[in-house]
Motif scaffolding. Structure first.
Motif, PDB file in Angstrom:
ATOM      1  N   ASN A 264       0.806  -1.213   0.000  1.00 20.56           N
ATOM      2  CA  ASN A 264       0.000   0.000   0.000  1.00 20.56           C
ATOM      3  C   ASN A 264       0.844   1.269   0.000  1.00 20.56           C
ATOM      4  OD1 ASN A 264      -2.464  -1.478   0.154  1.00 20.56           O
ATOM      5  ND2 ASN A 264      -2.074  -1.818   2.317  1.00 20.56           N
ATOM      6  N   CYS A 265       2.138   1.133  -0.234  1.00 18.69           N
ATOM      7  CA  CYS A 265       3.020   2.294  -0.304  1.00 18.69           C
ATOM      8  C   CYS A 265       3.837   2.194  -1.591  1.00 18.69           C
ATOM      9  CB  CYS A 265       3.945   2.353   0.914  1.00 18.69           C
ATOM     10  SG  CYS A 265       5.098   3.748   0.904  1.00 18.69           S
ATOM     11  N   LEU A 266       3.652   3.139  -2.481  1.00 21.06           N
ATOM     12  CA  LEU A 266       4.350   3.118  -3.759  1.00 21.06           C
ATOM     13  C   LEU A 266       5.604   3.978  -3.659  1.00 21.06           C
ATOM     14  CD1 LEU A 266       4.397   2.319  -6.760  1.00 21.06           C
ATOM     15  CD2 LEU A 266       3.085   4.391  -7.231  1.00 21.06           C
ATOM     16  N   ASP A 267       6.748   3.355  -3.832  1.00 17.72           N
ATOM     17  CA  ASP A 267       8.026   4.065  -3.800  1.00 17.72           C
ATOM     18  C   ASP A 267       8.532   4.150  -5.235  1.00 17.72           C
ATOM     19  OD1 ASP A 267      10.373   5.254  -3.163  1.00 17.72           O
ATOM     20  OD2 ASP A 267      11.087   3.694  -1.801  1.00 17.72           O
ATOM     21  N   GLU A 268       8.143   5.200  -5.925  1.00 16.53           N
ATOM     22  CA  GLU A 268       8.459   5.347  -7.343  1.00 16.53           C
ATOM     23  C   GLU A 268       9.528   6.413  -7.518  1.00 16.53           C
ATOM     24  OE1 GLU A 268       9.210   4.787 -10.570  1.00 16.53           O
ATOM     25  OE2 GLU A 268       7.241   3.814 -10.589  1.00 16.53           O
ATOM     26  N   THR A 269      10.676   6.015  -8.038  1.00 20.07           N
ATOM     27  CA  THR A 269      11.791   6.950  -8.246  1.00 20.07           C
ATOM     28  C   THR A 269      11.880   7.432  -9.685  1.00 20.07           C
ATOM     29  OG1 THR A 269      13.286   5.113  -8.693  1.00 20.07           O
ATOM     30  CG2 THR A 269      13.122   5.857  -6.402  1.00 20.07           C
ATOM     31  N   PHE A 270      11.044   6.904 -10.561  1.00 17.74           N
ATOM     32  CA  PHE A 270      11.052   7.271 -11.978  1.00 17.74           C
ATOM     33  C   PHE A 270      12.434   7.077 -12.585  1.00 17.74           C
ATOM     34  CE2 PHE A 270       7.467   9.609 -10.218  1.00 17.74           C
ATOM     35  CZ  PHE A 270       6.462   9.240 -11.090  1.00 17.74           C
ATOM     36  N   ALA A 271      13.076   5.968 -12.178  1.00 18.26           N
ATOM     37  CA  ALA A 271      14.386   5.643 -12.738  1.00 18.26           C
ATOM     38  C   ALA A 271      14.271   5.123 -14.166  1.00 18.26           C
ATOM     39  CB  ALA A 271      15.092   4.608 -11.860  1.00 18.26           C
ATOM     40  N   HIS A 272      13.065   4.695 -14.543  1.00 16.80           N
ATOM     41  CA  HIS A 272      12.838   4.187 -15.894  1.00 16.80           C
ATOM     42  C   HIS A 272      11.744   5.022 -16.555  1.00 16.80           C
ATOM     43  CE1 HIS A 272      15.242   0.783 -14.591  1.00 16.80           C
ATOM     44  NE2 HIS A 272      14.447   0.663 -13.551  1.00 16.80           N
ATOM     45  N   ALA A 273      11.517   4.777 -17.818  1.00 18.01           N
ATOM     46  CA  ALA A 273      10.458   5.494 -18.526  1.00 18.01           C
ATOM     47  C   ALA A 273       9.118   5.253 -17.834  1.00 18.01           C
ATOM     48  CB  ALA A 273      10.395   5.017 -19.974  1.00 18.01           C
ATOM     49  N   PRO A 274       8.337   6.304 -17.591  1.00 15.37           N
ATOM     50  CA  PRO A 274       7.084   6.151 -16.828  1.00 15.37           C
ATOM     51  C   PRO A 274       5.960   5.562 -17.662  1.00 15.37           C
ATOM     52  CG  PRO A 274       7.370   8.430 -17.465  1.00 15.37           C
ATOM     53  CD  PRO A 274       8.613   7.710 -17.922  1.00 15.37           C
ATOM     54  N   SER A 275       6.221   4.407 -18.279  1.00 15.08           N
ATOM     55  CA  SER A 275       5.228   3.792 -19.168  1.00 15.08           C
ATOM     56  C   SER A 275       4.071   3.173 -18.397  1.00 15.08           C
ATOM     57  CB  SER A 275       5.908   2.723 -20.040  1.00 15.08           C
ATOM     58  OG  SER A 275       6.520   1.746 -19.226  1.00 15.08           O
ATOM     59  N   GLU A 276       4.246   2.979 -17.082  1.00 13.32           N
ATOM     60  CA  GLU A 276       3.170   2.386 -16.293  1.00 13.32           C
ATOM     61  C   GLU A 276       2.190   3.434 -15.767  1.00 13.32           C
ATOM     62  OE1 GLU A 276       5.203   0.258 -13.266  1.00 13.32           O
ATOM     63  OE2 GLU A 276       5.819  -1.368 -14.583  1.00 13.32           O
ATOM     64  N   TRP A 277       2.435   4.679 -16.105  1.00  6.06           N
ATOM     65  CA  TRP A 277       1.599   5.762 -15.597  1.00  6.06           C
ATOM     66  C   TRP A 277       0.746   6.334 -16.728  1.00  6.06           C
ATOM     67  CZ3 TRP A 277       1.750   7.413 -10.426  1.00  6.06           C
ATOM     68  CH2 TRP A 277       2.721   6.790  -9.655  1.00  6.06           C
ATOM     69  N   ARG A 278      -0.496   6.638 -16.391  1.00  2.00           N
ATOM     70  CA  ARG A 278      -1.406   7.240 -17.362  1.00  2.00           C
ATOM     71  C   ARG A 278      -2.096   8.433 -16.694  1.00  2.00           C
ATOM     72  NH1 ARG A 278      -6.840   6.375 -18.117  1.00  2.00           N
ATOM     73  NH2 ARG A 278      -6.763   4.561 -16.758  1.00  2.00           N
ATOM     74  N   PRO A 279      -1.920   9.628 -17.217  1.00  2.00           N
ATOM     75  CA  PRO A 279      -2.559  10.795 -16.595  1.00  2.00           C
ATOM     76  C   PRO A 279      -4.074  10.750 -16.750  1.00  2.00           C
ATOM     77  CG  PRO A 279      -1.498  11.419 -18.648  1.00  2.00           C
ATOM     78  CD  PRO A 279      -1.096  10.000 -18.386  1.00  2.00           C
ATOM     79  N   GLU A 280      -4.789  10.976 -15.658  1.00  2.00           N
ATOM     80  CA  GLU A 280      -6.245  10.986 -15.690  1.00  2.00           C
ATOM     81  C   GLU A 280      -6.780  12.338 -16.157  1.00  2.00           C
ATOM     82  OE1 GLU A 280      -8.605   8.772 -15.115  1.00  2.00           O
ATOM     83  OE2 GLU A 280      -7.249   7.095 -14.786  1.00  2.00           O
ATOM     84  N   ARG A 281      -6.106  13.403 -15.765  1.00  2.00           N
ATOM     85  CA  ARG A 281      -6.602  14.735 -16.116  1.00  2.00           C
ATOM     86  C   ARG A 281      -5.458  15.729 -16.012  1.00  2.00           C
ATOM     87  NH1 ARG A 281      -8.553  13.482 -11.105  1.00  2.00           N
ATOM     88  NH2 ARG A 281     -10.469  12.695 -12.009  1.00  2.00           N
ATOM     89  N   GLY A 282      -5.695  16.935 -16.445  1.00  2.00           N
ATOM     90  CA  GLY A 282      -4.697  17.977 -16.327  1.00  2.00           C
ATOM     91  C   GLY A 282      -3.715  17.975 -17.483  1.00  2.00           C
ATOM     92  N   ARG A 283      -2.751  18.890 -17.407  1.00  2.00           N
ATOM     93  CA  ARG A 283      -1.741  19.047 -18.446  1.00  2.00           C
ATOM     94  C   ARG A 283      -0.398  18.596 -17.901  1.00  2.00           C
ATOM     95  NH1 ARG A 283      -0.289  24.749 -21.546  1.00  2.00           N
ATOM     96  NH2 ARG A 283       1.480  23.955 -22.782  1.00  2.00           N
ATOM     97  N   TRP A 284       0.202  17.623 -18.559  1.00  2.00           N
ATOM     98  CA  TRP A 284       1.489  17.068 -18.131  1.00  2.00           C
ATOM     99  C   TRP A 284       2.535  17.383 -19.192  1.00  2.00           C
ATOM    100  CZ3 TRP A 284       2.288  13.564 -13.839  1.00  2.00           C
ATOM    101  CH2 TRP A 284       1.158  13.381 -13.048  1.00  2.00           C
ATOM    102  N   GLU A 285       3.649  17.930 -18.757  1.00  2.00           N
ATOM    103  CA  GLU A 285       4.718  18.234 -19.700  1.00  2.00           C
ATOM    104  C   GLU A 285       6.054  18.207 -18.967  1.00  2.00           C
ATOM    105  OE1 GLU A 285       4.193  23.091 -19.427  1.00  2.00           O
ATOM    106  OE2 GLU A 285       3.469  22.008 -21.172  1.00  2.00           O
ATOM    107  N   VAL A 286       7.130  18.223 -19.738  1.00  2.00           N
ATOM    108  CA  VAL A 286       8.472  18.156 -19.177  1.00  2.00           C
ATOM    109  C   VAL A 286       8.861  19.530 -18.636  1.00  2.00           C
ATOM    110  CG1 VAL A 286      10.901  17.724 -19.678  1.00  2.00           C
ATOM    111  CG2 VAL A 286       9.131  16.299 -20.736  1.00  2.00           C
TER     112      VAL A 286
END
Length: 296
Positions: A264-286
């Motif tokens: 129940n605790c996600l420790d995500e360091t984004f060391a790899h490409a964030p292919s497992e993430w999908r934005p639900e809403r909003g504007r995402w950019e680098v």
């Protein structure tokens, strides 16, 4: 040696999806005559693994049956006797966080780009009662595990204490698991509840690169050396804390090698490409790490 296979059966039609060879029980003689073999089928999502006495003999990937009932069957000539059958859930495979190597080589990032940055030393106990206590920064709801290499002790009586389900202020507020050196060849494992001992056991000190894993599954507590369960305890009134701590004296503990895992605790360091993430809403950019430094 015998042949092992993984078979998919749909509508009465059998399809072999994986094969291999491994040692099985011999009924006519040989080293295994009269002995039993432990057969296991592990299903972890689409990953299927067949083992004989703990040795993998065949693997396959197949997602035909995501859910369903379990059963045991046998066919062919001869007689089969099963004196023990067990069905259990596989524990979720923990995914150890990784840190991008480039961060660890940057002088301005080296401190937080290491696992030990997830730990906060308790500086508020000058009396020494809580001296040497390091708290994990994450808040853990539900089950959790702490994994670390077998500590190196400098003398008899040296101890490492792991606090689980604690309140974040005192290590004695939750469960404690202690490893204490008894002699050159023995150490003592113990589980405590708010400072009161629940169970203890003296074992031979593990050699080599042994790892300790401590699981806290509500009121069920288990301690493993590598994959072998060596101590267990249960509590009918589970404690409800959400924090983990490590404390030691006359021992060496590298917090970079201490790993805390919780489903129940996600420790995500984004060391790899964030292919497992999908934005639900909003504007995402680098965005730049530091706008004043073009290198980032």
């Amino acid at each position: 040696n015998g042949e092992a296979s993984l078979v998919r059966l749909v509508g009465g039609r059998a399809t072999v999806i994986g094969t291999g060879r491994g040692r099985t029980t011999s009924v006519r003689g040989g080293k295994r005559a009269g002995k039993t073999a432990k057969l296991a089928l592990k299903v972890a999502g689409p990953r299927l693994t067949g083992t004989v006495d703990g040795q993998v003999v065949c693997r396959a990937f197949d997602d035909q049956f995501p859910v369903g009932a379990l059963g045991l069957c046998a066919d062919g000539a001869g007689r089969l006797r099963c004196n023990s059958v067990r069905v259990s859930h596989l524990p979720a495979e923990p995914r150890r966080p990784a840190v991008t190597a480039q961060f660890t080589k940057e002088d301005t990032m080296v401190e937080w780009a290491q696992a030990r940055s997830d730990w906060r030393k308790d500086e508020g106990a000058a009396s020494g009662r809580e001296g040497g206590t390091h708290w994990f920064e994450g808040v853990l709801f539900g089950d959790c595990s702490v994994i670390l290499p077998m500590p190196q002790f400098s003398k008899d009586g040296a101890q490492v204490l792991i606090a689980l389900a604690a309140d974040g202020r005192s290590a004695e507020s939750g469960y404690q698991f202690g490893v204490r050196r008894e002699s050159d060849k023995q150490c003592r494992f113990a589980f405590l509840r708010q400072g009161r001992e629940l169970t203890a056991k003296v074992i031979e000190r593990p050699e080599g690169n042994a790892r300790i894993r401590v699981d806290c599954l509500s009121g069920a507590l288990g301690a493993f050396v590598d994959d072998e369960l060596v101590l267990a305890a249960s509590d009918v009134q589970p404690l409800g804390g959400h924090h983990v701590a490590v404390r030691w004296n006359d021992a060496q503990v590298d917090l970079n090698q201490v790993w805390v895992d919780s489903p129940n605790c996600l420790d995500e360091t984004f060391a790899h490409a964030p292919s497992e993430w999908r934005p639900e809403r909003g504007r995402w950019e680098v965005t730049e790490r530091w706008t004043c430094s073009p290198d980032w």
